[in-house]
Write a protein that holds these residues in place. Structure first.
Motif, PDB file in Angstrom:
ATOM      1  N   UNK A  89      -1.851  10.701   4.646  1.00  0.00           N
ATOM      2  CA  UNK A  89      -0.612  11.135   4.928  1.00  0.00           C
ATOM      3  C   UNK A  89      -0.052  11.829   3.742  1.00  0.00           C
ATOM      4  N   UNK A  90       0.814  13.007   3.931  1.00  0.00           N
ATOM      5  CA  UNK A  90       1.339  13.681   3.018  1.00  0.00           C
ATOM      6  C   UNK A  90       2.673  13.214   2.629  1.00  0.00           C
ATOM      7  N   UNK A  91       2.963  12.955   1.518  1.00  0.00           N
ATOM      8  CA  UNK A  91       4.198  12.154   1.162  1.00  0.00           C
ATOM      9  C   UNK A  91       5.371  13.241   1.068  1.00  0.00           C
ATOM     10  N   UNK A 150      -0.279  12.783  -1.680  1.00  0.00           N
ATOM     11  CA  UNK A 150      -1.117  12.180  -0.713  1.00  0.00           C
ATOM     12  C   UNK A 150      -1.318  10.799  -0.978  1.00  0.00           C
ATOM     13  N   UNK A 151      -1.322  10.153   0.450  1.00  0.00           N
ATOM     14  CA  UNK A 151      -1.483   8.628   0.466  1.00  0.00           C
ATOM     15  C   UNK A 151      -2.623   8.324   1.517  1.00  0.00           C
ATOM     16  N   UNK A 152      -3.549   7.542   1.268  1.00  0.00           N
ATOM     17  CA  UNK A 152      -4.614   7.429   2.352  1.00  0.00           C
ATOM     18  C   UNK A 152      -4.181   5.684   2.800  1.00  0.00           C
ATOM     19  N   UNK A 153      -4.191   5.453   4.179  1.00  0.00           N
ATOM     20  CA  UNK A 153      -3.828   4.190   4.908  1.00  0.00           C
ATOM     21  C   UNK A 153      -5.223   3.734   5.313  1.00  0.00           C
ATOM     22  N   UNK A 154      -5.393   2.491   5.348  1.00  0.00           N
ATOM     23  CA  UNK A 154      -6.751   1.933   6.073  1.00  0.00           C
ATOM     24  C   UNK A 154      -6.109   0.849   6.827  1.00  0.00           C
ATOM     25  N   UNK A 155      -6.615   0.948   8.111  1.00  0.00           N
ATOM     26  CA  UNK A 155      -6.266  -0.286   8.598  1.00  0.00           C
ATOM     27  C   UNK A 155      -7.867  -1.051   9.026  1.00  0.00           C
ATOM     28  N   UNK A 156      -7.858  -2.130   8.460  1.00  0.00           N
ATOM     29  CA  UNK A 156      -9.295  -2.895   8.605  1.00  0.00           C
ATOM     30  C   UNK A 156      -9.331  -3.610   9.780  1.00  0.00           C
ATOM     31  N   UNK A 157     -10.105  -3.272  10.870  1.00  0.00           N
ATOM     32  CA  UNK A 157     -10.255  -4.192  11.923  1.00  0.00           C
ATOM     33  C   UNK A 157     -11.684  -5.039  11.964  1.00  0.00           C
ATOM     34  N   UNK A 158     -11.911  -5.695  12.854  1.00  0.00           N
ATOM     35  CA  UNK A 158     -12.878  -6.684  12.621  1.00  0.00           C
ATOM     36  C   UNK A 158     -14.380  -5.822  12.675  1.00  0.00           C
ATOM     37  N   UNK A 159     -14.413  -4.766  13.516  1.00  0.00           N
ATOM     38  CA  UNK A 159     -15.639  -4.265  13.548  1.00  0.00           C
ATOM     39  C   UNK A 159     -15.525  -2.866  13.156  1.00  0.00           C
ATOM     40  N   UNK A 160     -14.513  -2.228  12.835  1.00  0.00           N
ATOM     41  CA  UNK A 160     -14.517  -1.074  12.489  1.00  0.00           C
ATOM     42  C   UNK A 160     -12.978  -0.776  11.604  1.00  0.00           C
ATOM     43  N   UNK A 161     -13.209  -0.004  10.509  1.00  0.00           N
ATOM     44  CA  UNK A 161     -11.978   0.539   9.886  1.00  0.00           C
ATOM     45  C   UNK A 161     -11.539   1.810  10.114  1.00  0.00           C
ATOM     46  N   UNK A 176      -4.135  -4.315   6.219  1.00  0.00           N
ATOM     47  CA  UNK A 176      -3.964  -2.771   5.731  1.00  0.00           C
ATOM     48  C   UNK A 176      -4.164  -2.612   4.499  1.00  0.00           C
ATOM     49  N   UNK A 177      -4.387  -1.489   3.822  1.00  0.00           N
ATOM     50  CA  UNK A 177      -4.413  -1.116   2.609  1.00  0.00           C
ATOM     51  C   UNK A 177      -3.884   0.322   2.354  1.00  0.00           C
ATOM     52  N   UNK A 178      -3.321   0.433   1.241  1.00  0.00           N
ATOM     53  CA  UNK A 178      -2.692   1.697   0.864  1.00  0.00           C
ATOM     54  C   UNK A 178      -3.124   2.188  -0.495  1.00  0.00           C
ATOM     55  N   UNK A 179      -3.734   3.643  -0.686  1.00  0.00           N
ATOM     56  CA  UNK A 179      -4.193   3.890  -1.670  1.00  0.00           C
ATOM     57  C   UNK A 179      -3.614   5.435  -2.087  1.00  0.00           C
ATOM     58  N   UNK A 180      -3.120   5.665  -3.248  1.00  0.00           N
ATOM     59  CA  UNK A 180      -2.588   6.830  -3.314  1.00  0.00           C
ATOM     60  C   UNK A 180      -3.599   8.048  -3.999  1.00  0.00           C
ATOM     61  N   UNK A 181      -3.717   9.073  -3.225  1.00  0.00           N
ATOM     62  CA  UNK A 181      -4.810  10.005  -3.751  1.00  0.00           C
ATOM     63  C   UNK A 181      -4.364  10.777  -4.742  1.00  0.00           C
ATOM     64  N   UNK A 182      -3.250  11.492  -4.768  1.00  0.00           N
ATOM     65  CA  UNK A 182      -2.635  12.119  -5.769  1.00  0.00           C
ATOM     66  C   UNK A 182      -1.038  12.225  -5.795  1.00  0.00           C
ATOM     67  N   UNK A 183      -0.445  13.164  -6.338  1.00  0.00           N
ATOM     68  CA  UNK A 183       0.904  13.248  -6.169  1.00  0.00           C
ATOM     69  C   UNK A 183       1.642  13.124  -4.947  1.00  0.00           C
TER      70      UNK A 183
END
Length: 142
Positions: free
Chosen positions: A58-60, A42-53, A33-40
């Motif tokens: 999500x709004x905080x 909102x947060x983007x959560x990514x789940x990295x799979x074998x063939x797809x991401x 998993x990775x978590x990146x803050x977009x702005x104050x």
């Protein structure tokens, strides 16, 4: 260089190939998993799979702020576990090969038991963290 009597050439090659295979499996193993803050707010959560991401935003809010902080903590803990495994497995494989070739039965048995216990502990931590992260992400998606 290692002396031929301590570590024959074929054992060194086998350990090297084993290390490369294990590192390749960890690089491509799904579940990161990775978590990146977009702005104050909102947060983007990514789940990295074998063939797809899979990624979603999500709004905080006050309801899920604690879950996002816990997910961030679990992701950092996940990275530490991966780093420890990357360092630990090659060292154990090399020491097992050296002890096996040198015919030191007591040291080989001790290292084998220790490696099985540590691999079991690392697997437990890996699966437990993955399960907790999956639960948090499912609650954040709703």
């Amino acid at each position: 260089m290692l002396n031929e009597r301590v570590l024959p050439k074929h054992v060194g090659i086998s350990v090297g190939i084993g290390i490369i295979i294990i590192l390749t499996l960890f690089i491509f193993f799904p579940g990161g998993y990775s978590l990146k803050e977009m702005n104050d707010n909102k947060v983007t959560i990514s789940k990295n799979g074998l063939l797809q991401t899979e990624a979603f935003t999500v709004e905080v809010t006050t309801e899920n702020e604690l879950r996002i902080a816990l997910l961030r903590n679990l992701i950092n803990k996940w990275k530490v576990i991966e780093l420890i495994v990357y360092i630990f497995i090659p060292v154990v494989l090399i020491s097992l090969a050296v002890n096996f070739v040198s015919r030191s039965k007591e040291e080989f048995t001790f290292m084998f038991v220790l490696s099985v216990l540590l691999i079991a502990a690392a697997t437990y931590l890996y699966v437990n963290n993955l399960h907790l992260m999956d639960q948090l992400v499912m609650k954040l998606k709703v």
